[in-house]
Scaffold this active site. Sequence first.
Site, PDB file in Angstrom:
ATOM      1  N   ASP A  24      39.769  30.332  35.204  1.00 32.63           N
ATOM      2  CA  ASP A  24      38.654  30.830  36.011  1.00 32.63           C
ATOM      3  C   ASP A  24      37.907  31.844  35.138  1.00 32.63           C
ATOM      4  OD1 ASP A  24      37.032  31.371  38.304  1.00 32.63           O
ATOM      5  OD2 ASP A  24      38.200  33.178  38.698  1.00 32.63           O
ATOM      6  N   SER A  25      36.797  32.338  35.660  1.00 32.26           N
ATOM      7  CA  SER A  25      36.079  33.391  34.939  1.00 32.26           C
ATOM      8  C   SER A  25      36.855  34.708  35.001  1.00 32.26           C
ATOM      9  CB  SER A  25      34.691  33.578  35.552  1.00 32.26           C
ATOM     10  OG  SER A  25      34.819  33.946  36.914  1.00 32.26           O
ATOM     11  N   CYS A  87      38.038  27.147  39.412  1.00 33.25           N
ATOM     12  CA  CYS A  87      36.700  27.722  39.424  1.00 33.25           C
ATOM     13  C   CYS A  87      35.744  26.660  39.959  1.00 33.25           C
ATOM     14  CB  CYS A  87      36.337  28.117  37.993  1.00 33.25           C
ATOM     15  SG  CYS A  87      34.626  28.587  37.780  1.00 33.25           S
ATOM     16  N   GLU A 164      35.472  41.654  41.433  1.00 37.59           N
ATOM     17  CA  GLU A 164      35.965  42.013  40.094  1.00 37.59           C
ATOM     18  C   GLU A 164      35.990  43.543  39.904  1.00 37.59           C
ATOM     19  OE1 GLU A 164      37.252  40.266  37.521  1.00 37.59           O
ATOM     20  OE2 GLU A 164      37.112  38.303  38.484  1.00 37.59           O
ATOM     21  N   CYS A 196      34.210  29.366  46.343  1.00 41.21           N
ATOM     22  CA  CYS A 196      34.441  30.125  45.108  1.00 41.21           C
ATOM     23  C   CYS A 196      35.861  30.646  45.211  1.00 41.21           C
ATOM     24  CB  CYS A 196      33.444  31.282  45.006  1.00 41.21           C
ATOM     25  SG  CYS A 196      33.824  32.444  43.672  1.00 41.21           S
ATOM     26  N   HIS A 198      37.221  33.176  44.103  1.00 42.85           N
ATOM     27  CA  HIS A 198      37.338  34.617  44.340  1.00 42.85           C
ATOM     28  C   HIS A 198      37.357  34.943  45.846  1.00 42.85           C
ATOM     29  CE1 HIS A 198      36.151  35.129  40.106  1.00 42.85           C
ATOM     30  NE2 HIS A 198      36.404  36.411  40.218  1.00 42.85           N
TER      31      HIS A 198
HETATM   32  N1  DGL Z   1      35.700  31.923  40.761  1.00 45.20           N
HETATM   33  C1  DGL Z   1      34.696  31.082  40.202  1.00 45.20           C
HETATM   34  C2  DGL Z   1      34.209  30.061  41.183  1.00 45.20           C
HETATM   35  O1  DGL Z   1      35.019  29.560  41.929  1.00 45.20           O
HETATM   36  C3  DGL Z   1      33.661  31.755  39.335  1.00 45.20           C
HETATM   37  C4  DGL Z   1      32.894  32.864  39.928  1.00 45.20           C
HETATM   38  C5  DGL Z   1      31.955  33.524  38.950  1.00 45.20           C
HETATM   39  O2  DGL Z   1      32.387  33.895  37.850  1.00 45.20           O
HETATM   40  O3  DGL Z   1      30.774  33.653  39.290  1.00 45.20           O
HETATM   41  O4  DGL Z   1      33.071  29.689  41.223  1.00 45.20           O
END
Ligand code: DGL
Length: 281
Positions: A24-25, A87, A164, A196, A198
Site C-alpha cells: 500500500d502507499s 491499495c 497518516e 480505500c 485506509h
Molecule cells: N490505501 C490506498 C487505497 O486503498 C491508497 C491511499 C492513498 O495513498 O491515497 O487507495
Amino acid sequence: MYSSSIFDTFSPQEPQRAPIGVFDSGVGGLTVLRQIYQQLPNESIIYVGDTARLPYGIRSQTEILQFVREILHWMQQQRVKMAIMACNTSSALALDIVRQEFNFPILGVILPGARAAVQQGQRIGVIATPATAQSNAYRQAILEIQSNVQVWQVSCPEFVPLIEQNRIHDPYTMEIAKTYLEPLIQKEIDTLVYGCTHYPLLSPILRSLLPQQVQLIDPAVHVAAACSQELDLLGIKNTHPPLPTRFAVSGCSQQFTQSSLQWLGYTPMVEQVCFADTVLS
Ligand code: DGL
C-alpha cells in the site's frame, strides 16, 4: 498461466514457504495484513508501504503504474509467491496492466469488495480516493456482477492524509467525514464500501455518522479470503510456521513503526528501501 512459472522463480522444493507481498502507499494496507493474520496464520508476509510517495490517490495513472511496477519488481527480487495490492488506487489504475508483466499471481481489492457489496445491498455507496472514484472501477465492477443495483461514488481526498497524520479523533476529521457521507445518506444507501484500505481505520467515526441499517463492506476481509482460495488452487498454501512479517517502507522507518503500532498491536521492525532503485527489466 502463472502456475508453472511460479515454481521456477523461487524455492523450487518448497514454494509454499515463500512469502506473500502485500503493499500500500502507507498504513492502509495494514487492514489487509490484519485479515491475512486472521485467515492465513501460516503465511509469511513482506509488507511494503510506499510512504515517501503517498498519497497515491491524487497521482496520475502514469505515476501509479511506475510506482507499482517498481514495488512488484522489488517483490520479485524477494521471491514472493503472490502479491496483494492492498491499495484500491493501485488496483483501480494498474492491476489489469501489470498482472501480465510478472510471473506470480497478483490480487487486487476491488473485485472482492464489489462481489461482497452486491451480496449485501441494492443501493451501494463507495467512498474512495479521488483517483479510484474517477476511475469508476467500483461502479464498473459492481454493475458487471449485478446490473440492477445503484452505485454512488464519493471522492474523499482529505481522509488519507488525516489518517497518516494520526488525526483520526480530531474534531476536524468528524466534520469532513460528515461532508463526505452526507450525499450518500441523502441517497438512502443500504451498503457502504470502504473503497480505500485506509478507511476501515476510521470505522468508529463513520459508523457513528451512518444510519444503523447501512452495512459496511471492508474489501480487506474478502481479498484475504480470495487469497486463501488462490493459494489452495495453486497448491502453495503454507503449512509450516510463518517467518516474522518483514516491513519495508520508502519513507521514514521510525515514523512507520510508531504509526503502525496501534493497528498491529506489536512494534514492527521496519527497514527503509528505495523502490525506485529497482532496475526494471
Ligand atoms: N490505501 C490506498 C487505497 O486503498 C491508497 C491511499 C492513498 O495513498 O491515497 O487507495
